[in-house]
Design an enzyme around this catalytic site. Sequence first.
Site, PDB file in Angstrom:
ATOM      1  N   GLU A  33      28.342  99.333  45.131  1.00 27.84           N
ATOM      2  CA  GLU A  33      28.629  99.298  43.686  1.00 27.84           C
ATOM      3  C   GLU A  33      29.996  99.916  43.395  1.00 27.84           C
ATOM      4  OE1 GLU A  33      25.571 100.848  41.135  1.00 27.84           O
ATOM      5  OE2 GLU A  33      24.048  99.521  41.964  1.00 27.84           O
ATOM      6  N   ASP A  70      23.092  95.306  37.444  1.00 24.74           N
ATOM      7  CA  ASP A  70      24.187  96.205  37.784  1.00 24.74           C
ATOM      8  C   ASP A  70      25.453  95.940  36.963  1.00 24.74           C
ATOM      9  OD1 ASP A  70      22.713  97.620  39.699  1.00 24.74           O
ATOM     10  OD2 ASP A  70      23.196  96.155  41.260  1.00 24.74           O
ATOM     11  N   LYS A  90      23.007  94.260  46.062  1.00 21.41           N
ATOM     12  CA  LYS A  90      21.895  94.683  46.934  1.00 21.41           C
ATOM     13  C   LYS A  90      22.328  94.585  48.387  1.00 21.41           C
ATOM     14  CE  LYS A  90      18.129  95.394  44.490  1.00 21.41           C
ATOM     15  NZ  LYS A  90      18.157  96.727  43.970  1.00 21.41           N
TER      16      LYS A  90
END
Length: 151
Positions: A33, A70, A90
Amino acid sequence: MASKHFHQGLFKPKNIEKYIGNASNIIYRSGYEYKFMVFLDNHPNVIKWMSEELIIPYVFNGKKHRYFPDFVVEFKGDDGTIKRMIVEIKPYNQTLPPSVPKRKSPKALKNYEEAVLTYAKNIEKWKYANEYAKRNNAEFKVLTEKELFKT
Protein backbone atom coordinates in the site's frame (compact mmCIF):
# COMPACT_ATOMS: atom_id res chain seq x y z
CA MET A 1 0.89 -19.49 6.35
CA ALA A 2 1.75 -15.82 5.76
CA SER A 3 3.21 -13.80 8.57
CA LYS A 4 0.80 -11.66 10.56
CA HIS A 5 3.49 -8.94 10.79
CA PHE A 6 3.13 -6.04 8.39
CA HIS A 7 4.27 -2.47 8.02
CA GLN A 8 1.83 0.27 8.93
CA GLY A 9 2.25 3.99 9.16
CA LEU A 10 1.12 7.47 8.26
CA PHE A 11 1.63 8.58 4.67
CA LYS A 12 2.49 12.24 4.06
CA PRO A 13 1.73 13.20 0.43
CA LYS A 14 3.96 15.67 -1.39
CA ASN A 15 1.07 16.61 -3.70
CA ILE A 16 -1.58 17.18 -1.07
CA GLU A 17 -3.96 18.84 -3.56
CA LYS A 18 -4.42 15.45 -5.31
CA TYR A 19 -5.73 13.77 -2.16
CA ILE A 20 -9.50 13.62 -1.54
CA GLY A 21 -10.29 13.44 2.15
CA ASN A 22 -8.25 14.00 5.28
CA ALA A 23 -4.66 14.21 3.98
CA SER A 24 -3.28 14.33 7.51
CA ASN A 25 -4.61 10.83 8.29
CA ILE A 26 -3.62 8.61 5.35
CA ILE A 27 -2.71 5.22 6.80
CA TYR A 28 -0.94 2.48 4.90
CA ARG A 29 -1.36 -1.04 6.23
CA SER A 30 1.37 -2.77 4.20
CA GLY A 31 4.51 -2.07 2.24
CA TYR A 32 2.50 -2.73 -0.93
CA GLU A 33 0.00 0.00 0.00
CA TYR A 34 2.82 2.41 0.84
CA LYS A 35 4.48 1.87 -2.55
CA PHE A 36 1.14 2.37 -4.31
CA MET A 37 0.58 5.62 -2.39
CA VAL A 38 3.99 6.91 -3.48
CA PHE A 39 3.07 6.01 -7.07
CA LEU A 40 -0.30 7.80 -6.86
CA ASP A 41 1.21 10.86 -5.20
CA ASN A 42 3.92 11.24 -7.85
CA HIS A 43 2.37 10.03 -11.12
CA PRO A 44 1.47 12.96 -13.39
CA ASN A 45 -1.62 11.21 -14.83
CA VAL A 46 -3.18 10.71 -11.39
CA ILE A 47 -5.63 13.59 -10.90
CA LYS A 48 -7.17 12.62 -7.54
CA TRP A 49 -6.98 9.73 -5.14
CA MET A 50 -8.20 8.64 -1.74
CA SER A 51 -7.52 5.79 0.64
CA GLU A 52 -10.20 3.94 2.62
CA GLU A 53 -12.62 6.85 2.27
CA LEU A 54 -15.27 5.06 0.15
CA ILE A 55 -17.81 2.80 1.87
CA ILE A 56 -19.45 -0.04 -0.08
CA PRO A 57 -22.22 -1.89 1.80
CA TYR A 58 -22.27 -5.66 1.32
CA VAL A 59 -23.90 -8.76 2.80
CA PHE A 60 -21.94 -11.76 4.05
CA ASN A 61 -23.41 -14.76 5.88
CA GLY A 62 -26.75 -12.97 6.03
CA LYS A 63 -25.34 -9.91 7.82
CA LYS A 64 -24.79 -6.37 6.54
CA HIS A 65 -21.20 -5.11 6.53
CA ARG A 66 -19.24 -2.12 5.23
CA TYR A 67 -16.28 -2.51 2.88
CA PHE A 68 -13.65 0.24 2.66
CA PRO A 69 -11.63 -0.45 -0.51
CA ASP A 70 -7.99 0.54 -0.24
CA PHE A 71 -8.05 3.22 -2.96
CA VAL A 72 -10.17 5.20 -5.37
CA VAL A 73 -8.16 6.80 -8.15
CA GLU A 74 -9.13 9.26 -10.87
CA PHE A 75 -6.57 9.44 -13.66
CA LYS A 76 -6.02 10.46 -17.24
CA GLY A 77 -5.90 7.36 -19.44
CA ASP A 78 -3.56 6.83 -22.38
CA ASP A 79 -6.35 8.00 -24.70
CA GLY A 80 -6.74 11.25 -22.72
CA THR A 81 -10.08 10.34 -21.12
CA ILE A 82 -10.62 10.62 -17.38
CA LYS A 83 -11.02 7.20 -15.76
CA ARG A 84 -11.97 6.12 -12.25
CA MET A 85 -10.70 2.98 -10.58
CA ILE A 86 -11.43 1.33 -7.23
CA VAL A 87 -8.37 -0.62 -6.11
CA GLU A 88 -7.79 -3.29 -3.49
CA ILE A 89 -4.18 -4.23 -2.69
CA LYS A 90 -3.62 -7.84 -1.60
CA PRO A 91 -0.72 -10.27 -1.53
CA TYR A 92 -1.13 -12.68 -4.44
CA ASN A 93 -1.52 -15.70 -2.16
CA GLN A 94 -4.60 -14.08 -0.57
CA THR A 95 -6.35 -13.95 -3.96
CA LEU A 96 -6.33 -17.76 -4.28
CA PRO A 97 -8.51 -20.29 -2.49
CA PRO A 98 -6.66 -21.62 0.58
CA SER A 99 -4.97 -25.01 0.26
CA VAL A 100 -6.03 -27.83 2.54
CA PRO A 101 -3.22 -28.36 5.06
CA LYS A 102 -1.14 -31.52 4.69
CA ARG A 103 -0.86 -31.89 8.45
CA LYS A 104 -4.22 -32.10 10.18
CA SER A 105 -3.18 -30.67 13.53
CA PRO A 106 -5.82 -28.62 15.37
CA LYS A 107 -3.81 -25.43 14.77
CA ALA A 108 -3.39 -26.14 11.04
CA LEU A 109 -7.10 -26.88 10.67
CA LYS A 110 -8.05 -23.74 12.62
CA ASN A 111 -5.75 -21.62 10.40
CA TYR A 112 -7.26 -23.24 7.31
CA GLU A 113 -10.79 -22.57 8.55
CA GLU A 114 -9.93 -18.88 9.16
CA ALA A 115 -8.31 -18.61 5.73
CA VAL A 116 -11.39 -20.11 4.02
CA LEU A 117 -13.68 -17.67 5.83
CA THR A 118 -11.44 -14.68 4.97
CA TYR A 119 -11.23 -15.75 1.33
CA ALA A 120 -15.03 -16.19 1.09
CA LYS A 121 -15.56 -12.77 2.68
CA ASN A 122 -13.08 -11.13 0.27
CA ILE A 123 -14.77 -12.72 -2.75
CA GLU A 124 -18.11 -11.32 -1.56
CA LYS A 125 -16.64 -7.84 -0.95
CA TRP A 126 -15.07 -7.84 -4.40
CA LYS A 127 -18.37 -8.90 -5.99
CA TYR A 128 -20.12 -5.91 -4.40
CA ALA A 129 -17.21 -3.62 -5.32
CA ASN A 130 -17.47 -4.73 -8.97
CA GLU A 131 -21.19 -4.01 -8.98
CA TYR A 132 -20.64 -0.62 -7.32
CA ALA A 133 -17.93 0.26 -9.85
CA LYS A 134 -20.13 -0.61 -12.82
CA ARG A 135 -22.98 1.55 -11.44
CA ASN A 136 -20.57 4.47 -10.94
CA ASN A 137 -18.66 4.45 -14.23
CA ALA A 138 -15.54 2.99 -12.64
CA GLU A 139 -13.49 -0.19 -12.75
CA PHE A 140 -12.65 -2.41 -9.77
CA LYS A 141 -9.24 -4.09 -9.61
CA VAL A 142 -7.43 -6.25 -7.09
CA LEU A 143 -3.72 -5.57 -7.45
CA THR A 144 -1.04 -7.88 -6.08
CA GLU A 145 2.74 -7.72 -6.03
CA LYS A 146 2.61 -9.31 -9.51
CA GLU A 147 0.95 -6.18 -10.96
CA LEU A 148 2.57 -3.66 -8.64
CA PHE A 149 6.16 -4.73 -9.19
CA LYS A 150 6.36 -5.71 -12.86
CA THR A 151 9.85 -5.32 -14.20
